[in-house]
Enzyme design. Structure first.
Site, PDB file in Angstrom:
ATOM      1  N   LEU A 145       0.455  -1.571  -0.096  1.00 16.42           N
ATOM      2  CA  LEU A 145      -0.153  -0.007   0.124  1.00 16.42           C
ATOM      3  C   LEU A 145       0.907   0.797  -0.360  1.00 16.42           C
ATOM      4  CD1 LEU A 145      -2.970   1.435   0.394  1.00 16.42           C
ATOM      5  CD2 LEU A 145      -2.600   1.110   2.531  1.00 16.42           C
ATOM      6  N   HIS A 146       0.522   1.798  -0.784  1.00 15.12           N
ATOM      7  CA  HIS A 146       0.860   3.547  -0.889  1.00 15.12           C
ATOM      8  C   HIS A 146       0.144   4.652  -1.501  1.00 15.12           C
ATOM      9  CE1 HIS A 146       2.237   1.318  -4.737  1.00 15.12           C
ATOM     10  NE2 HIS A 146       2.055   2.465  -5.349  1.00 15.12           N
ATOM     11  N   GLN A 147       0.080   5.733  -0.513  1.00 12.75           N
ATOM     12  CA  GLN A 147      -0.381   7.166  -1.442  1.00 12.75           C
ATOM     13  C   GLN A 147       0.234   7.904  -1.720  1.00 12.75           C
ATOM     14  OE1 GLN A 147      -4.150   8.467  -0.181  1.00 12.75           O
ATOM     15  NE2 GLN A 147      -3.336   9.454   1.207  1.00 12.75           N
TER      16      GLN A 147
END
Length: 188
Positions: A145-147
């Site tokens: 997960l990464h934004q």
């Protein structure tokens, strides 16, 4: 030489990166990413996940801008533009719905801080903020997960480089990381 041959040569030179009247926006550094460089070989943390290995390196070597408790902020190794940041949990988790409340809260807090710091350092005219879930959703590294926090300027990476001759100003990742890390304490 015929006019048609001159057009072919001019076209071939434009493909090779020779300046032309279209003001092309060349990003050959992204070919490594497109080809799979630095991508995990599988879904597990020990499959070469760059977001799992980065925190074990120095901030300078890993391009980490800030370390939090559950998440950290890192420069995108294959940016769409200068200052392109990623907010990542330390834990290897792929889905936003699988993140802990602490991870979700810190991702939101660090995203806000990243916007404040980028605003102070780079004075962008806008931002793209978001995350892509799964390979079908556009995630380049779907396993972790990464934004994305991407500062934007009118004409930076859309059709204006070709239509209006406007170009993005390149910046070394190490220089961007240093400037943002230095500004983080006072402006986050």
């Amino acid at each position: 030489m015929s006019q048609q041959d001159e057009v072919r040569i001019e076209f071939a030179e434009s493909l090779a990166g020779v300046p032309d009247p279209f003001g092309r926006f060349w990003t050959p550094h992204r070919m490594a990413y497109i080809g799979g460089e630095n991508k995990p070989t599988g879904p597990r943390a020990d499959d070469g996940c760059p977001f799992c290995t980065a925190p074990g390196r120095s901030d300078e070597d890993a391009l980490i801008v800030h370390r939090g408790t559950a998440c950290y902020v890192i420069m995108n190794l294959y940016p769409y533009g200068p200052g392109h940041l990623l907010v990542c949990p330390y834990r290897h988790v792929s889905g936003y719905v699988d993140a802990t409340e602490e991870e979700v809260a810190e991702m939101a807090s660090l995203t806000r801080s990243a916007i404040r710091v980028l605003s102070h350092v780079s004075h962008p005219q806008g931002f793209n903020v978001g995350m892509n879930q799964g390979a079908a959703g556009g995630a380049g590294i779907a396993a972790h997960l990464h934004q994305h926090v991407l500062p934007r300027w009118v004409g930076d990476t859309n059709f204006l480089p070709i239509v209006a001759g406007v170009r993005a100003v390149p910046q070394l990742l190490s220089d961007g990381r240093r400037m943002l890390a230095e500004a983080w304490e006072n402006h986050a």
